[in-house]
Motif scaffolding. Structure first.
Motif, PDB file in Angstrom:
ATOM      1  N   UNK A  34       0.818  -1.213   0.000  1.00 36.73           N
ATOM      2  CA  UNK A  34       0.000   0.000   0.000  1.00 36.73           C
ATOM      3  C   UNK A  34       0.849   1.258   0.000  1.00 36.73           C
ATOM      4  N   UNK A  35       2.070   1.172   0.521  1.00 38.16           N
ATOM      5  CA  UNK A  35       2.985   2.306   0.521  1.00 38.16           C
ATOM      6  C   UNK A  35       4.145   1.970  -0.405  1.00 38.16           C
ATOM      7  N   UNK A  36       4.281   2.729  -1.477  1.00 38.00           N
ATOM      8  CA  UNK A  36       5.386   2.480  -2.404  1.00 38.00           C
ATOM      9  C   UNK A  36       5.774   3.766  -3.121  1.00 38.00           C
ATOM     10  N   UNK A  45       1.268  -0.352 -10.787  1.00 46.88           N
ATOM     11  CA  UNK A  45       2.072  -1.474 -11.286  1.00 46.88           C
ATOM     12  C   UNK A  45       1.682  -2.728 -10.512  1.00 46.88           C
ATOM     13  N   UNK A  46       1.242  -3.763 -11.245  1.00 47.24           N
ATOM     14  CA  UNK A  46       0.883  -5.044 -10.641  1.00 47.24           C
ATOM     15  C   UNK A  46       2.162  -5.849 -10.414  1.00 47.24           C
ATOM     16  N   UNK A  47       2.350  -6.323  -9.180  1.00 54.40           N
ATOM     17  CA  UNK A  47       3.538  -7.103  -8.836  1.00 54.40           C
ATOM     18  C   UNK A  47       3.151  -8.553  -8.594  1.00 54.40           C
TER      19      UNK A  47
END
Length: 100
Positions: free
Chosen positions: A13-15, A22-24
């Protein structure tokens, strides 16, 4: 590039602001016989891959050469979903066979 199998998703949630949207995915590398290796990567998904799909992953500076990724702190990107892999006339992986 490396062959890998998508094992799951990674959510943060924090990036960094450049990573918003961006899907990781968590991927496990696969050898030339189709056996899972004890090595995992977190890769950005640029092709809409899902869990249990086999994919091609590019790492390092090649991951940042994809348009739109130049300014993102990426080290691995999924660049293709694999349909089949043949090695010496043997089918190592077939996507349609996986879902029977």
């Amino acid at each position: 590039m490396q062959i890998a199998k998508v094992r799951g998703t990674v959510v943060g949630t924090q990036k960094d602001p450049s990573m918003r949207g961006v899907k990781l995915l968590l991927v496990q590398l696969v050898d030339e016989e189709g056996n899972s290796l004890p090595k995992y990567e977190v890769a950005a998904d640029s092709v809409g891959a899902g869990v249990d799909e086999w994919v091609l992953v590019t790492c390092g500076s090649a991951a940042r050469q994809i348009p739109g990724n130049e300014q993102r702190p990426l080290d691995a990107v999924i660049v293709a979903i694999i349909d089949t892999i043949h090695v010496e006339d043997r089918l190592i992986y077939g996507k349609k066979d996986q879902y029977r």
